[in-house]
Design a protein around this motif. Structure first.
Motif, PDB file in Angstrom:
ATOM      1  N   HIS A  26      47.335  35.800  40.922  1.00  0.00           N
ATOM      2  CA  HIS A  26      46.332  36.529  41.717  1.00  0.00           C
ATOM      3  C   HIS A  26      46.600  38.022  41.706  1.00  0.00           C
ATOM      4  CE1 HIS A  26      43.661  37.936  44.808  1.00  0.00           C
ATOM      5  NE2 HIS A  26      44.653  38.239  45.618  1.00  0.00           N
ATOM      6  N   HIS A  28      44.245  42.071  41.432  1.00  0.00           N
ATOM      7  CA  HIS A  28      42.936  42.736  41.446  1.00  0.00           C
ATOM      8  C   HIS A  28      42.837  43.658  40.226  1.00  0.00           C
ATOM      9  CE1 HIS A  28      42.061  41.362  45.619  1.00  0.00           C
ATOM     10  NE2 HIS A  28      43.382  41.315  45.662  1.00  0.00           N
ATOM     11  N   ARG A 171      35.563  34.901  42.680  1.00  0.00           N
ATOM     12  CA  ARG A 171      35.823  35.199  44.095  1.00  0.00           C
ATOM     13  C   ARG A 171      34.499  35.167  44.872  1.00  0.00           C
ATOM     14  NH1 ARG A 171      40.563  37.659  46.780  1.00  0.00           N
ATOM     15  NH2 ARG A 171      39.801  38.039  48.881  1.00  0.00           N
ATOM     16  N   MET A 259      42.754  31.592  50.779  1.00  0.00           N
ATOM     17  CA  MET A 259      43.755  32.565  51.241  1.00  0.00           C
ATOM     18  C   MET A 259      43.414  32.812  52.705  1.00  0.00           C
ATOM     19  SD  MET A 259      43.322  34.893  47.821  1.00  0.00           S
ATOM     20  CE  MET A 259      44.692  35.958  48.133  1.00  0.00           C
ATOM     21  N   TRP A 326      51.900  36.511  50.392  1.00  0.00           N
ATOM     22  CA  TRP A 326      50.686  37.328  50.302  1.00  0.00           C
ATOM     23  C   TRP A 326      50.728  38.565  51.184  1.00  0.00           C
ATOM     24  CZ3 TRP A 326      45.523  35.462  52.913  1.00  0.00           C
ATOM     25  CH2 TRP A 326      44.472  36.299  52.543  1.00  0.00           C
ATOM     26  N   ASP A 356      49.318  40.355  43.500  1.00  0.00           N
ATOM     27  CA  ASP A 356      48.242  41.018  44.251  1.00  0.00           C
ATOM     28  C   ASP A 356      48.044  42.474  43.834  1.00  0.00           C
ATOM     29  OD1 ASP A 356      46.151  40.886  46.151  1.00  0.00           O
ATOM     30  OD2 ASP A 356      47.416  39.628  47.402  1.00  0.00           O
TER      31      ASP A 356
HETATM   32 ZN    ZN Z   1      44.355  39.941  46.775  1.00  0.00          ZN
END
Ligand code: ZN
Ligand code: RAT
Length: 420
Positions: A26, A28, A171, A259, A326, A356
């Protein structure tokens, strides 16, 4: 080869965790073909939203508006001055910038932002992607792909993604968290939906999801959910999960990633930096994963308080794979505690970490820092086995670490690792 001493064991485990390529499940980040959606370079690193929140804590004199009116470079200058010059940068997000600059070979003693900037002006995105993936030893990066974002949609419609190192994740936050406003966006895209979910609306939402699955070939569908996420519940969110997400996940054979635990916009003036955390009800996770045992769920939770019960829930449900530490958990003390607890409860049937990353360069620090902790915890766990009389082959340790850094994910998906 059999490992004969504890010293050999520690050295071998540490080195193997350091050198095993990662599937980062995961991020971005985006492939180069997505143009300016891919962020990289020192000004992006410094204006990461984690650092924006930290800067305001030291600057009671600074108005939010004044900050947001600055150019990116001016914001970066201000953050650098506040967090790196006026104070020592030992928060995890600040230390991350230091690790990145160090790994890129810059002279940190000069603390000269202009010198770092000059380097970034001299490299191309493509070359820089190659350099970072190699230095970070990351083989595959999973993006976060939002079909509700018109700009990103344009990139997909013009055939953007072909780089096999960057794979998609569909997403769907607006669908599940903002149905009141997002239904009209689906309508604009040609789907016959209504705000009250009546008539053919669920079928049209399923068609929307399947169209985007066909276009993106995502590894999973994903959503971030508020800390008060409830299941079951009489709400648009739960109806869309039951009638659209679950059947499409089942049919497409891809997991649904949840999440859970975000409190969005507790301080809207901070924009992206204004979200927070809240404890969630593990019962919601238990009920959904046990109701749909033929659907796979990837789950991460944001609050520290939920971590133990989440691991226990995974023991009871093999269709639930726990992943990552996370966001506010991505700090050394918490990664260590959580990773230790997970390995004790779940053995290697877990994905210990994802990055992340929002900025390409961050792969260097997020993985360096996490690898060090995962290595340390594994040394202890294998060390305990050693003390109990269990002798390990190097090949067995290599297998375990490859699994933790990607293999478990690919096996859960039921797909071969394309980079293997
Ligand atoms: Zn994220
Ligand atoms: O960690 C972050 O950068 C957050 O802002 C979020 O992006 C979070 O990771 C998410 O995917 O919602």
């Amino acid at each position: 080869m059999t490992i004969a001493t504890k010293e050999q064991l520690t050295a071998f485990v540490t080195e193997t965790v350091r050198t095993t390529p990662v599937t980062d499940i995961h991020t971005h980040l985006f492939a180069e073909s997505f143009g300016d959606l891919l962020l990289w370079g020192v000004d992006e690193l410094l204006t990461y939203h984690y650092l924006i929140a930290e800067t305001f804590r030291f600057r009671p004199d600074l108005s939010y508006d004044a900050f947001w009116q600055l150019s990116k470079q001016e914001q970066a200058d201000l953050i650098w001055q506040t967090l790196f010059i006026d104070h020592s940068p030992y928060s995890e997000a600040c230390r991350g910038v230091v690790t990145v600059l160090n790994r890129l070979g810059f002279d940190l003693s000069k603390r000269d932002l202009e010198e770092y900037r000059a380097y970034f002006r001299s490299v191309s995105a493509g070359d820089y992607i190659d350099r970072i993936l190699k230095l970070a030893n990351v083989k595959t990066v999973v993006m976060t792909n939002d079909p509700f974002d018109a700009y990103e949609r344009g990139k997909w419609e013009s055939g953007a993604s072909q780089d096999p190192r960057f794979l998609a994740a569909l997403r769907i936050d607006p669908l599940l968290n903002l149905w009141d406003s997002s239904w009209s966006k689906l309508k604009e895209q040609g789907y016959e939906v209504s705000a009250d979910l009546s008539g053919g609306t669920p079928a049209e939402i399923r068609r929307f999801l399947k169209d985007w699955i066909a276009r993106m070939n995502p590894l999973y569908m994903a959503v971030s959910l508020p800390n008060d996420f409830a299941y079951p519940e009489d709400s648009a969110r739960v109806r869309i999960i039951d009638e659209c997400i679950v059947p499409v996940a089942r049919e497409a054979g891809i997991p649904f990633a949840m999440m859970i635990g975000v409190k969005r916009k507790v301080n809207p003036s901070l924009k992206d930096a204004g979200d927070s955390v809240g404890k969630s009800d593990i019962g919601a996770v238990e009920r959904i994963v046990s109701k749909y045992q033929d659907v796979k769920f990837l789950v991460t939770m944001l609050s520290r308080e939920n971590q133990h019960e989440l691991a226990v829930t995974a023991r009871k449900n093999r269709n639930l794979l726990v992943f990552g530490c996370w966001w506010f958990l991505n700090n050394p003390s918490l990664i260590e505690e959580i990773t230790r607890m997970r390995l004790e409860l779940l053995g290697g049937s877990v994905i210990p970490q994802h990055s992340d990353c929002r900025i390409l360069d961050q792969l260097l620090y997020k993985w360096d820092h996490s690898r060090a902790i995962i290595g340390k915890v594994l040394c202890d766990k294998y060390g305990d086995l050693f003390d109990a009389g269990w002798r390990l082959e190097e090949e067995e340790i290599r297998r375990d670490i490859e699994d933790l850094l990607g293999g478990v994910f690919w096996k859960f998906l039921g797909k071969p690792d394309p980079a293997a």
